[in-house]
Scaffold this active site. Sequence first.
Site, PDB file in Angstrom:
ATOM      1  N   ASN A  94       0.826  -1.208   0.000  1.00 18.45           N
ATOM      2  CA  ASN A  94       0.000   0.000   0.000  1.00 18.45           C
ATOM      3  C   ASN A  94       0.860   1.258   0.000  1.00 18.45           C
ATOM      4  O   ASN A  94       1.911   1.300   0.635  1.00 18.45           O
ATOM      5  CB  ASN A  94      -0.917   0.014   1.223  1.00 18.45           C
ATOM      6  CG  ASN A  94      -1.889  -1.157   1.209  1.00 18.45           C
ATOM      7  OD1 ASN A  94      -2.069  -1.778   0.166  1.00 18.45           O
ATOM      8  ND2 ASN A  94      -2.494  -1.455   2.348  1.00 18.45           N
ATOM      9  N   ASP A  96      -0.459   4.145   1.028  1.00 21.84           N
ATOM     10  CA  ASP A  96      -0.934   5.014   2.110  1.00 21.84           C
ATOM     11  C   ASP A  96      -0.017   4.855   3.325  1.00 21.84           C
ATOM     12  O   ASP A  96       0.882   4.011   3.321  1.00 21.84           O
ATOM     13  CB  ASP A  96      -2.400   4.692   2.468  1.00 21.84           C
ATOM     14  CG  ASP A  96      -2.570   3.278   3.050  1.00 21.84           C
ATOM     15  OD1 ASP A  96      -1.879   2.936   4.028  1.00 21.84           O
ATOM     16  OD2 ASP A  96      -3.411   2.511   2.523  1.00 21.84           O
ATOM     17  N   HIS A 111       5.959  -0.943  -2.648  1.00 15.74           N
ATOM     18  CA  HIS A 111       5.453  -0.244  -3.828  1.00 15.74           C
ATOM     19  C   HIS A 111       5.552   1.275  -3.676  1.00 15.74           C
ATOM     20  O   HIS A 111       4.850   2.014  -4.365  1.00 15.74           O
ATOM     21  CB  HIS A 111       4.005  -0.656  -4.127  1.00 15.74           C
ATOM     22  CG  HIS A 111       3.884  -2.050  -4.688  1.00 15.74           C
ATOM     23  ND1 HIS A 111       2.687  -2.708  -4.834  1.00 15.74           N
ATOM     24  CD2 HIS A 111       4.828  -2.913  -5.139  1.00 15.74           C
ATOM     25  CE1 HIS A 111       2.900  -3.918  -5.349  1.00 15.74           C
ATOM     26  NE2 HIS A 111       4.190  -4.066  -5.529  1.00 15.74           N
ATOM     27  N   SER A 179      -4.932  -9.645  -3.195  1.00 12.38           N
ATOM     28  CA  SER A 179      -5.593 -10.578  -4.113  1.00 12.38           C
ATOM     29  C   SER A 179      -4.670 -11.658  -4.670  1.00 12.38           C
ATOM     30  O   SER A 179      -5.127 -12.595  -5.310  1.00 12.38           O
ATOM     31  CB  SER A 179      -6.206  -9.795  -5.281  1.00 12.38           C
ATOM     32  OG  SER A 179      -5.181  -9.101  -5.971  1.00 12.38           O
ATOM     33  N   ASN A 203      -8.171 -12.709   4.535  1.00 10.16           N
ATOM     34  CA  ASN A 203      -8.701 -11.956   3.399  1.00 10.16           C
ATOM     35  C   ASN A 203     -10.226 -12.031   3.414  1.00 10.16           C
ATOM     36  O   ASN A 203     -10.814 -12.903   4.067  1.00 10.16           O
ATOM     37  CB  ASN A 203      -8.162 -12.554   2.092  1.00 10.16           C
ATOM     38  CG  ASN A 203      -8.016 -11.519   0.985  1.00 10.16           C
ATOM     39  OD1 ASN A 203      -7.999 -10.313   1.235  1.00 10.16           O
ATOM     40  ND2 ASN A 203      -7.915 -11.991  -0.242  1.00 10.16           N
ATOM     41  N   ALA A 221     -11.188  -7.400   7.412  1.00 11.05           N
ATOM     42  CA  ALA A 221      -9.911  -7.218   8.119  1.00 11.05           C
ATOM     43  C   ALA A 221     -10.110  -6.723   9.545  1.00 11.05           C
ATOM     44  O   ALA A 221      -9.401  -7.156  10.461  1.00 11.05           O
ATOM     45  CB  ALA A 221      -9.034  -6.237   7.336  1.00 11.05           C
TER      46      ALA A 221
END
Length: 239
Positions: A94, A96, A111, A179, A203, A221
């Site tokens: 993520n 964020d 990432h 995913s 998940n 979650a």
Amino acid sequence: MGTRRTGKIVILTGAGISAESGLGTFRDEGGLWSQHRIEDVATPEGFARDPALVQEFYNARRVQAAAARPNAAHLALAHLQEDHRGEVVIVTQNVDALHEAGGAQSVLHMHGTLAGALCAGCGHRWRAPDTMAVGEACPACAAPLARPDVVWFGEMPYLMDEIFGHLASCDVFAAIGTSGEVYPAAGFVREAAAYGAHTVELNLEPSSVVSAFAETRFGKATDIVPAWVDDLLGQTVRS
Ligand code: OAD
């Protein structure tokens, strides 16, 4: 108190952990990749073709992420990092900063992050302004090549050596809210299992690589992560 020593834990998180904080995932119904084409907004070629479109996409995501608050799952992982006797490494896909906002230490952003700017010319990094303009100059080399410091398709994710080192030495590997569609992250479970780790998928629905996990827990979650953390802390030998 149980008897199982869980030692070092590596946790991979994806967009699903931030979904209940109001940040859209990529591949769920109505997700980001149903509204935008990956090749337009998440590739170096897309940026070269239309930098304004790309900056606009990440500017909007930066505003949205800044308004989001960490949820019970982020908080539970921070609590695990604090209370578990062994090392707890959080690796996130993520961009964020909700793990950090929830109190987590040392999060590995494979990432990249929305908070960062990167010079596409010299590789210099700095803190991104809330709104990045096209052609913004790099503070180090002055080239007008500022881009978001996020990893795009076709680029190498960050911190791979460090992450593979952790996967080879962990006792438990967990993937939360991802995913299993994007490599190398989707391959982490097999790597950790090959080195003998117990593997757990948490998940909403089974991921594409669910068969590689030894244990699965399905649900939201904010429900399943705090429960898993409670179980882990209850199992840890505290002597
Ligand atoms: P995806 O959108 O591919 O997958 C999100 C996952 O979270 C799915 O498996 C959902 O079932 C699950 N999910 C949704 N809501 C949830 C909830 N409330 N609780 C738990 N799970 C939930 O997102 P990622 O797997 O993170 O990369 O995507 C991986 C990478 O693909 C991203 O980092 C991004 C994207 O393209 C780049 O942009 C390079």
